[in-house]
Scaffold this active site. Structure first.
Site, PDB file in Angstrom:
ATOM      1  N   HIS A  27       0.840  -1.207   0.000  1.00 44.06           N
ATOM      2  CA  HIS A  27       0.000   0.000   0.000  1.00 44.06           C
ATOM      3  C   HIS A  27       0.873   1.253   0.000  1.00 44.06           C
ATOM      4  O   HIS A  27       0.630   2.207  -0.736  1.00 44.06           O
ATOM      5  CB  HIS A  27      -0.862   0.075   1.273  1.00 44.06           C
ATOM      6  CG  HIS A  27      -1.905  -0.978   1.409  1.00 44.06           C
ATOM      7  ND1 HIS A  27      -2.031  -1.757   2.540  1.00 44.06           N
ATOM      8  CD2 HIS A  27      -2.898  -1.371   0.586  1.00 44.06           C
ATOM      9  CE1 HIS A  27      -3.060  -2.576   2.409  1.00 44.06           C
ATOM     10  NE2 HIS A  27      -3.605  -2.366   1.226  1.00 44.06           N
ATOM     11  N   LYS A  51     -17.586  -6.188   7.964  1.00 40.89           N
ATOM     12  CA  LYS A  51     -16.280  -6.852   8.050  1.00 40.89           C
ATOM     13  C   LYS A  51     -15.538  -6.354   9.269  1.00 40.89           C
ATOM     14  O   LYS A  51     -15.033  -5.238   9.286  1.00 40.89           O
ATOM     15  CB  LYS A  51     -15.471  -6.545   6.783  1.00 40.89           C
ATOM     16  CG  LYS A  51     -14.788  -7.749   6.181  1.00 40.89           C
ATOM     17  CD  LYS A  51     -14.347  -7.485   4.757  1.00 40.89           C
ATOM     18  CE  LYS A  51     -12.865  -7.141   4.664  1.00 40.89           C
ATOM     19  NZ  LYS A  51     -12.463  -6.831   3.261  1.00 40.89           N
ATOM     20  N   ARG A 100      -1.768  -5.916  -8.497  1.00 40.08           N
ATOM     21  CA  ARG A 100      -0.695  -6.852  -8.155  1.00 40.08           C
ATOM     22  C   ARG A 100      -0.464  -7.887  -9.244  1.00 40.08           C
ATOM     23  O   ARG A 100       0.647  -8.292  -9.516  1.00 40.08           O
ATOM     24  CB  ARG A 100      -1.026  -7.585  -6.837  1.00 40.08           C
ATOM     25  CG  ARG A 100      -0.912  -6.701  -5.632  1.00 40.08           C
ATOM     26  CD  ARG A 100      -1.493  -7.326  -4.423  1.00 40.08           C
ATOM     27  NE  ARG A 100      -2.921  -7.542  -4.583  1.00 40.08           N
ATOM     28  CZ  ARG A 100      -3.764  -7.863  -3.621  1.00 40.08           C
ATOM     29  NH1 ARG A 100      -3.299  -8.060  -2.415  1.00 40.08           N
ATOM     30  NH2 ARG A 100      -5.041  -8.018  -3.854  1.00 40.08           N
ATOM     31  N   SER A 137      -3.007  -7.542   3.114  1.00 43.29           N
ATOM     32  CA  SER A 137      -3.160  -7.395   4.573  1.00 43.29           C
ATOM     33  C   SER A 137      -3.588  -8.725   5.194  1.00 43.29           C
ATOM     34  O   SER A 137      -3.132  -9.086   6.282  1.00 43.29           O
ATOM     35  CB  SER A 137      -4.220  -6.335   4.891  1.00 43.29           C
ATOM     36  OG  SER A 137      -3.836  -5.095   4.376  1.00 43.29           O
TER      37      SER A 137
HETATM   38  O1  PNS Z   1      -8.542  -2.838   0.620  1.00 43.51           O
HETATM   39  P1  PNS Z   1      -9.782  -3.359  -0.050  1.00 43.51           P
HETATM   40  O2  PNS Z   1     -10.721  -3.966   0.978  1.00 43.51           O
HETATM   41  O3  PNS Z   1      -9.482  -4.289  -1.191  1.00 43.51           O
HETATM   42  O4  PNS Z   1     -10.530  -2.061  -0.682  1.00 43.51           O
HETATM   43  C1  PNS Z   1     -11.765  -2.161  -1.355  1.00 43.51           C
HETATM   44  C2  PNS Z   1     -12.465  -0.795  -1.334  1.00 43.51           C
HETATM   45  C3  PNS Z   1     -12.649  -0.328   0.094  1.00 43.51           C
HETATM   46  C4  PNS Z   1     -11.602   0.205  -2.082  1.00 43.51           C
HETATM   47  C5  PNS Z   1     -13.847  -0.939  -2.069  1.00 43.51           C
HETATM   48  O5  PNS Z   1     -14.552  -1.962  -1.485  1.00 43.51           O
HETATM   49  C6  PNS Z   1     -14.638   0.348  -1.999  1.00 43.51           C
HETATM   50  O6  PNS Z   1     -14.395   1.264  -2.759  1.00 43.51           O
HETATM   51  N1  PNS Z   1     -15.609   0.406  -1.032  1.00 43.51           N
HETATM   52  C7  PNS Z   1     -16.393   1.595  -0.795  1.00 43.51           C
HETATM   53  C8  PNS Z   1     -17.875   1.370  -1.118  1.00 43.51           C
HETATM   54  C9  PNS Z   1     -18.107   1.551  -2.617  1.00 43.51           C
HETATM   55  O7  PNS Z   1     -17.906   2.619  -3.165  1.00 43.51           O
HETATM   56  N2  PNS Z   1     -18.533   0.457  -3.256  1.00 43.51           N
HETATM   57  C10 PNS Z   1     -18.775   0.427  -4.691  1.00 43.51           C
HETATM   58  C11 PNS Z   1     -17.515   0.090  -5.444  1.00 43.51           C
HETATM   59  S1  PNS Z   1     -17.786   0.094  -7.174  1.00 43.51           S
END
Ligand code: PNS
Length: 169
Positions: A27, A51, A100, A137
């Protein structure tokens, strides 16, 4: 003022979103690279109430603040809601994400297209440094929980927090 000078006066902002439970060197590499490309970089710790993480949101924020303090143009905030709303409220036109491997691509492409369709925000993909292409993570937490060495995968502050937290459980 007209010409390139006036155009250049607009602050270029981007967001690096994620769960950051906890932040890893992977990150951090993406955030560092974004901070060199943009004037202001927001790190958005997105709250997902379904979560339960290892670290509380405030702890994640504090760790990210500590490890990005030297960059000078990084702000860290938590957000409960859609990422596009976070962007809209702060006038952020770009999301920066690390890729990645091809396995990341399918879901990341879906999210990028959804976010663009919802609000016009663009997603820029940065290829992850190969040193961190296997890093997540979740894996860091699993390896650390079984006593494995993750000192090369997370910043020292995160290693300390992980060690402390896992000792408690
Ligand atoms: O670190 P992660 O858990 O892989 O990140 C995923 C994250 C938090 C970036 C994604 O789930 C997100 O953008 N969540 C916010 C809610 C949202 O906007 N959802 C619609 C995505 S198209």
């Amino acid at each position: 003022m007209t010409g390139p000078e006036s155009e250049g006066s607009q602050v270029r902002r981007a967001v690096c979103p994620g769960s950051f439970d906890p932040i890893t060197n992977g990150h951090l590499d993406i955030i560092a690279r974004a901070s060199r490309l943009y004037d202001e970089v927001y790190v958005a710790v997105m709250i997902n109430q379904s979560k339960k993480g290892l670290f509380e949101i405030e702890e994640r924020i504090e760790l990210i603040r500590q490890v990005t303090a030297d960059y000078g143009n990084v702000r860290v905030e938590a957000f409960h809601g859609l990422l596009v709303d976070f962007c809209k409220q702060r006038d952020i036109p770009a999301i920066v994400k690390g890729l990645r491997a091809v396995s990341d691509f399918d879901y990341e492409l879906q999210m990028a297209q959804m976010n663009n369709g919802l609000s016009g925000v663009e997603t820029l993909f940065v290829p992850t440094n190969p040193t961190y292409s296997f890093l997540s993570s979740s894996l860091v937490k699993e390896v650390a929980a079984w006593g494995g060495d993750v000192s090369h995968l997370v910043p020292p502050q995160v290693l300390e927090a992980l060690t402390r937290r896992l000792k408690k459980d």
